[in-house]
Design a protein around this motif. Structure first.
Motif, PDB file in Angstrom:
ATOM      1  N   MET A  20       0.833  -1.189   0.000  1.00  0.00           N
ATOM      2  CA  MET A  20       0.000   0.000   0.000  1.00  0.00           C
ATOM      3  C   MET A  20       0.874   1.248   0.000  1.00  0.00           C
ATOM      4  O   MET A  20       1.856   1.311   0.717  1.00  0.00           O
ATOM      5  N   GLU A  21       0.467   2.214  -0.791  1.00  0.00           N
ATOM      6  CA  GLU A  21       1.198   3.481  -0.844  1.00  0.00           C
ATOM      7  C   GLU A  21       0.750   4.395   0.288  1.00  0.00           C
ATOM      8  O   GLU A  21      -0.439   4.538   0.539  1.00  0.00           O
ATOM      9  N   GLU A  22       1.718   5.026   0.947  1.00  0.00           N
ATOM     10  CA  GLU A  22       1.416   5.991   2.007  1.00  0.00           C
ATOM     11  C   GLU A  22       0.838   7.263   1.388  1.00  0.00           C
ATOM     12  O   GLU A  22       1.221   7.659   0.283  1.00  0.00           O
ATOM     13  N   THR A  23      -0.082   7.893   2.106  1.00  0.00           N
ATOM     14  CA  THR A  23      -0.692   9.142   1.638  1.00  0.00           C
ATOM     15  C   THR A  23      -0.765  10.141   2.789  1.00  0.00           C
ATOM     16  O   THR A  23      -0.478   9.801   3.940  1.00  0.00           O
ATOM     17  N   ASN A  24      -1.188  11.344   2.471  1.00  0.00           N
ATOM     18  CA  ASN A  24      -1.492  12.372   3.475  1.00  0.00           C
ATOM     19  C   ASN A  24      -2.999  12.509   3.663  1.00  0.00           C
ATOM     20  O   ASN A  24      -3.472  13.499   4.209  1.00  0.00           O
ATOM     21  N   TRP A  25      -3.744  11.517   3.219  1.00  0.00           N
ATOM     22  CA  TRP A  25      -5.201  11.556   3.293  1.00  0.00           C
ATOM     23  C   TRP A  25      -5.688  11.237   4.697  1.00  0.00           C
ATOM     24  O   TRP A  25      -5.115  10.405   5.396  1.00  0.00           O
ATOM     25  N   ILE A  26      -6.773  11.886   5.047  1.00  0.00           N
ATOM     26  CA  ILE A  26      -7.354  11.723   6.382  1.00  0.00           C
ATOM     27  C   ILE A  26      -8.790  11.258   6.226  1.00  0.00           C
ATOM     28  O   ILE A  26      -9.558  11.820   5.429  1.00  0.00           O
ATOM     29  N   VAL A  27      -9.154  10.242   6.985  1.00  0.00           N
ATOM     30  CA  VAL A  27     -10.513   9.707   6.940  1.00  0.00           C
ATOM     31  C   VAL A  27     -11.278  10.169   8.169  1.00  0.00           C
ATOM     32  O   VAL A  27     -10.776  10.117   9.282  1.00  0.00           O
ATOM     33  N   ILE A  28     -12.493  10.632   7.911  1.00  0.00           N
ATOM     34  CA  ILE A  28     -13.441  10.922   8.980  1.00  0.00           C
ATOM     35  C   ILE A  28     -14.467   9.799   8.914  1.00  0.00           C
ATOM     36  O   ILE A  28     -15.155   9.631   7.903  1.00  0.00           O
ATOM     37  N   THR A  29     -14.524   8.997   9.961  1.00  0.00           N
ATOM     38  CA  THR A  29     -15.448   7.868   9.977  1.00  0.00           C
ATOM     39  C   THR A  29     -16.256   7.856  11.272  1.00  0.00           C
ATOM     40  O   THR A  29     -16.012   8.645  12.174  1.00  0.00           O
ATOM     41  N   GLY A  30     -17.200   6.976  11.309  1.00  0.00           N
ATOM     42  CA  GLY A  30     -18.063   6.804  12.466  1.00  0.00           C
ATOM     43  C   GLY A  30     -19.362   6.184  11.996  1.00  0.00           C
ATOM     44  O   GLY A  30     -19.594   6.042  10.788  1.00  0.00           O
ATOM     45  N   PRO A  31     -20.213   5.810  12.924  1.00  0.00           N
ATOM     46  CA  PRO A  31     -21.481   5.195  12.528  1.00  0.00           C
ATOM     47  C   PRO A  31     -22.393   6.214  11.861  1.00  0.00           C
ATOM     48  O   PRO A  31     -22.124   7.420  11.909  1.00  0.00           O
ATOM     49  N   PRO A  32     -23.468   5.739  11.230  1.00  0.00           N
ATOM     50  CA  PRO A  32     -24.447   6.687  10.704  1.00  0.00           C
ATOM     51  C   PRO A  32     -24.892   7.627  11.822  1.00  0.00           C
ATOM     52  O   PRO A  32     -25.033   7.212  12.973  1.00  0.00           O
ATOM     53  N   CYS A  33     -25.045   8.888  11.483  1.00  0.00           N
ATOM     54  CA  CYS A  33     -25.488   9.921  12.419  1.00  0.00           C
ATOM     55  C   CYS A  33     -24.424  10.223  13.480  1.00  0.00           C
ATOM     56  O   CYS A  33     -24.711  10.283  14.666  1.00  0.00           O
ATOM     57  N   SER A  34     -23.197  10.414  13.017  1.00  0.00           N
ATOM     58  CA  SER A  34     -22.135  10.798  13.947  1.00  0.00           C
ATOM     59  C   SER A  34     -21.612  12.202  13.651  1.00  0.00           C
ATOM     60  O   SER A  34     -20.662  12.649  14.283  1.00  0.00           O
ATOM     61  N   GLY A  35     -22.199  12.868  12.677  1.00  0.00           N
ATOM     62  CA  GLY A  35     -21.816  14.244  12.374  1.00  0.00           C
ATOM     63  C   GLY A  35     -20.692  14.387  11.370  1.00  0.00           C
ATOM     64  O   GLY A  35     -20.108  15.457  11.238  1.00  0.00           O
ATOM     65  N   LYS A  36     -20.395  13.308  10.633  1.00  0.00           N
ATOM     66  CA  LYS A  36     -19.299  13.347   9.665  1.00  0.00           C
ATOM     67  C   LYS A  36     -19.505  14.436   8.614  1.00  0.00           C
ATOM     68  O   LYS A  36     -18.596  15.219   8.341  1.00  0.00           O
ATOM     69  N   SER A  37     -20.685  14.476   8.042  1.00  0.00           N
ATOM     70  CA  SER A  37     -20.954  15.445   6.975  1.00  0.00           C
ATOM     71  C   SER A  37     -20.822  16.881   7.481  1.00  0.00           C
ATOM     72  O   SER A  37     -20.254  17.742   6.794  1.00  0.00           O
ATOM     73  N   LYS A  38     -21.313  17.154   8.672  1.00  0.00           N
ATOM     74  CA  LYS A  38     -21.223  18.504   9.245  1.00  0.00           C
ATOM     75  C   LYS A  38     -19.769  18.883   9.529  1.00  0.00           C
ATOM     76  O   LYS A  38     -19.347  20.014   9.266  1.00  0.00           O
ATOM     77  N   VAL A  39     -18.994  17.959  10.066  1.00  0.00           N
ATOM     78  CA  VAL A  39     -17.575  18.218  10.322  1.00  0.00           C
ATOM     79  C   VAL A  39     -16.857  18.495   9.011  1.00  0.00           C
ATOM     80  O   VAL A  39     -16.056  19.437   8.903  1.00  0.00           O
ATOM     81  N   LEU A  40     -17.147  17.699   7.986  1.00  0.00           N
ATOM     82  CA  LEU A  40     -16.494  17.897   6.689  1.00  0.00           C
ATOM     83  C   LEU A  40     -16.926  19.207   6.025  1.00  0.00           C
ATOM     84  O   LEU A  40     -16.114  19.863   5.370  1.00  0.00           O
TER      85      LEU A  40
END
Length: 173
Positions: free
Chosen positions: A1-21
């Protein structure tokens, strides 16, 4: 796997991911929305019956994986990007829905720099959220297990105002 500078925002449905993003985007960060929402919105705008489309979970998850793969291939691995769910989230959903997919590891071409796990906010159903509260709790466990399986350390983001969550994420990039 290639290393990246990408960051994942995860969590269960209804954890506020979309609002944080949304807030991260407002602050000038590069952000990718949740792929499943893009697929559902595209199908809805083309008058495709979503309930019919979602009956075949394997096809739906394959479509998500394909779109995520396209997205990752065209994203500069040296730039900081925030993803609303990573490729590993798909593994958790595939397991949760008992979908058989033999070649999942073939989709794992890149390694994320950081993964932030958002604790759930009070549950609200919307047009793109199909899981109920109990399923959301089960998915939280599946997501944590999936990321651990692939040797990621999750940075926990507790329930707090959006600006505080974003502040915590930025401080821990």
């Amino acid at each position: 796997m290639e290393e990246t500078n990408w960051i994942v925002i995860t969590g269960p449905p209804c954890s506020g991911k979309s609002k944080v993003l949304e807030r991260l985007s407002f602050l000038g960060y590069k952000v990718y929305p949740e792929v499943s929402r893009i697929l559902i919105d595209n199908h809805t705008s083309n008058n495709i019956n979503i309930e019919e489309y979602l009956k075949n979970k394997k096809d739906f998850e394959q479509d998500i994986l394909s779109l995520k793969l396209q997205l990752e291939k065209r994203t500069n691995k040296n730039d900081i990007y925030f993803f609303d769910r990573g490729m590993i989230d798909s593994f958790a959903f595939i397991k949760f829905y008992n979908v058989e997919l033999d070649d999942f590891d073939n989709y794992l071409n890149y390694r994320y720099k950081k993964v932030f796990f958002l604790e759930p906010v009070p549950y609200e159903k919307d047009k793109n959220r199909f899981e109920n509260y109990e399923q959301s709790k089960q998915l939280a466990n599946e997501l944590q297990s999936a990321y651990k399986k692939y040797k990621y350390s999750l940075v926990n983001v507790p329930l707090m105002p959006i600006d505080k969550r974003v502040e915590l994420i930025i401080k821990n990039i």
